[in-house]
Design a protein around this motif. Sequence first.
Motif, short mmCIF file in Angstrom:
data_model
loop_
_atom_site.label_atom_id
_atom_site.label_comp_id
_atom_site.label_asym_id
_atom_site.label_seq_id
_atom_site.Cartn_x
_atom_site.Cartn_y
_atom_site.Cartn_z
N ARG A 109 0.82 -1.21 0.00
CA ARG A 109 0.00 0.00 0.00
C ARG A 109 0.86 1.26 0.00
O ARG A 109 0.46 2.28 -0.56
N ASP A 112 2.20 1.70 -3.56
CA ASP A 112 1.13 2.26 -4.39
C ASP A 112 0.95 3.74 -4.12
O ASP A 112 0.78 4.56 -5.03
N PHE A 113 0.95 4.09 -2.84
CA PHE A 113 0.75 5.50 -2.48
C PHE A 113 1.88 6.35 -3.04
O PHE A 113 1.64 7.38 -3.68
N HIS A 116 2.03 7.24 -6.72
CA HIS A 116 1.01 8.16 -7.24
C HIS A 116 0.84 9.40 -6.40
O HIS A 116 -0.13 10.13 -6.53
N TYR A 122 -8.07 13.48 -11.12
CA TYR A 122 -8.64 12.27 -11.71
C TYR A 122 -9.99 12.65 -12.29
O TYR A 122 -10.67 13.52 -11.75
N TYR A 207 -10.48 6.92 -9.36
CA TYR A 207 -9.23 6.48 -8.75
C TYR A 207 -9.59 5.31 -7.84
O TYR A 207 -10.75 5.10 -7.51
N ARG A 208 -8.58 4.58 -7.43
CA ARG A 208 -8.80 3.38 -6.65
C ARG A 208 -9.12 3.74 -5.19
O ARG A 208 -8.33 4.40 -4.52
N THR A 210 -9.06 3.37 -1.74
CA THR A 210 -8.40 2.64 -0.66
C THR A 210 -8.14 3.59 0.50
O THR A 210 -8.28 4.81 0.37
N ASN A 213 -5.76 6.33 -0.16
CA ASN A 213 -6.20 7.31 -1.15
C ASN A 213 -7.29 8.22 -0.58
O ASN A 213 -7.87 9.01 -1.32
C1 LIG Z 1 -4.67 5.47 -5.54
O1 LIG Z 1 -5.34 5.57 -6.77
C2 LIG Z 1 -4.51 5.46 -7.91
C3 LIG Z 1 -5.36 5.71 -9.13
O2 LIG Z 1 -6.35 4.77 -9.26
C4 LIG Z 1 -3.89 4.07 -7.91
O3 LIG Z 1 -3.05 3.91 -9.01
C5 LIG Z 1 -3.12 3.87 -6.62
O4 LIG Z 1 -2.61 2.55 -6.56
C6 LIG Z 1 -3.97 4.13 -5.43
N1 LIG Z 1 -3.16 4.15 -4.25
C7 LIG Z 1 -3.37 3.30 -3.24
C8 LIG Z 1 -2.49 3.47 -2.05
O5 LIG Z 1 -4.22 2.44 -3.27
#
Ligand SMILES: *[C@@H]1O[C@H](CO)[C@@H](O)[C@H](O)[C@H]1NC(C)=O
Length: 413
Positions: A109, A112-113, A116, A122, A207-208, A210, A213
């Motif tokens: 996580r 991913d953070f 982006h 978005y 956007y995803r 989570t 996010n």
């Molecule tokens: C936040 O959203 C973006 C866009 O969808 C995604 O690529 C990214 O993985 C997300 N970040 C997390 C921490 O989930």
Amino acid sequence: MLLVFRKAQVLYAMLMLNVFVCVLMSVLWNRGHHRTGPRGVHVPTGRFWLQQDERGSFWNTEQRHLDLIYNLTELPHRSNDTRPLDPVPSDSDYRVTTNISDFNALPQRFQDFLLHMRRRTYPMLIDQPHVCDDNPFLLLVVKSQTPHFDRRQAIRETWGRAGVLANRTVATVFLLGNTMSTDHIPDLQPMLGYEAQLHKDLLQWDYRDTFFNLTLKEILFLEWFSQNCPHAQYILKGDDDVLVNTVRIIDLLEGLPENKSRDLFIGNVISNARPIRDRKLKYFIPESVFVGQYPPYAGGGGYVYSGDLALRLHSVSQQVVLYPIDDVYTGMCLRKLGLAPEKNSDFKTFDIKDEHRDDPCVYRSLMLVHSRTPQEILQIWSWIVRPELECLIQPLYTAPEDGPVKAASEDSL
Ligand SMILES: *[C@@H]1O[C@H](CO)[C@@H](O)[C@H](O)[C@H]1NC(C)=O
Ligand SMILES: *[C@@H]1O[C@H](CO)[C@@H](O)[C@H](O)[C@H]1NC(C)=O
Ligand SMILES: *[C@@H]1O[C@H](CO)[C@@H](O)[C@H](O)[C@H]1NC(C)=O
Ligand SMILES: *[C@@H]1O[C@H](CO)[C@@H](O)[C@H](O)[C@H]1NC(C)=O
Ligand SMILES: *[C@@H]1O[C@H](CO)[C@@H](O)[C@H](O)[C@H]1NC(C)=O
Ligand SMILES: *[C@@H]1O[C@H](CO)[C@@H](O)[C@H](O)[C@H]1NC(C)=O
């Protein structure tokens, strides 16, 4: 001779005692100095993210960079353009994989953070540009997620009913992100489309959705607000598992003195918190990402602030690097504006004592409580609005200052 020697001995002993007392006092004073003040909000001095050694902490480095850019652009001979000078990557920002020493060892996580972190825009999938046509007195903003249909419906039927309440206009929106096919979540988008048509109160971005996010959810909302609802007087922002006593919130807002409403930001304020370094906890933040103390912030379960302040938060957020915990991020933006949230002990984001959970009168005097199921929300709301319910003196229930029940992880934040 002996007498003189004795005198010197006594003097020496007294001197040593003095030195010892001084050292002891300064140690004690220093310890006390860094503790929480007796009550109220302690505003740390200096820049909150500056700490002894912040070299190598990615957030801190990025923030210093932004500070430099905005500082330079504020000089008169520069252009008025306050956007960051670096191009913002529209896809992943691969600098982080080499700039953060332990990137590959960080939980997914975080990766991913960080990848982006610099992207702030978005596209919208579902919009409601007319929610605020009546310039509501109070805009209720609920952080939700696609599958929570029942939570949203419970809120619409109770504390989040749009319309007129206590002679004030109330409007409601739910904030949603999207899912990614790689997350293996069933496709609920057609049902969401139906819900949006029926109730016209959903805002969804692509956007995803989570936990990390949520800060994105916050800044996308502020952007939407400044374009579609800039004249709403107040905002209540909360989770979809809280119960809000909207009647009491309106009472509170109506009773505010003129000079207090502009900078209003009230909630359950957490002061002197630091990042959690225990990898097993939800709020864990590695040192390679952030070092420093958090500014005072209001727990994300729910808080109230003015529409005017929302507009200022929107513009100042451009100058604050995104942080993975949304309520801390909002505290950082407030801090950047030179403000601090105000604590109100009737915002029970850590819930109330078990023995009060079924007492209808308790809920009459509360502003907000976390967390409640949809069924509980319907039950409690019926208590709040039942006219024949007689509660002795308002407020019947005076809460202890520090709130009775605290979640271990949130508490230590
Ligand atoms: C936040 O959203 C973006 C866009 O969808 C995604 O690529 C990214 O993985 C997300 N970040 C997390 C921490 O989930
Ligand atoms: C902006 O620049 C001035 C003068 O160089 C400096 O004193 C100040 O600390 C800077 N502010 C920030 C936020 O970096
Ligand atoms: C800066 O702002 C002023 C007034 O808002 C405007 O007249 C001027 O053209 C702007 N300058 C630049 C370089 O954009
Ligand atoms: C990333 O690393 C490069 C090369 O080491 C360095 O020049 C740059 O300042 C770093 N950026 C950040 C944000 O740490
Ligand atoms: C309702 O509000 C309007 C304007 O906000 C005000 O003029 C009116 O007196 C209020 N009515 C009552 C019963 O308070
Ligand atoms: C607001 O006004 C009241 C009374 O006029 C005054 O006592 C109070 O200090 C003021 N508060 C602020 C924040 O200016």
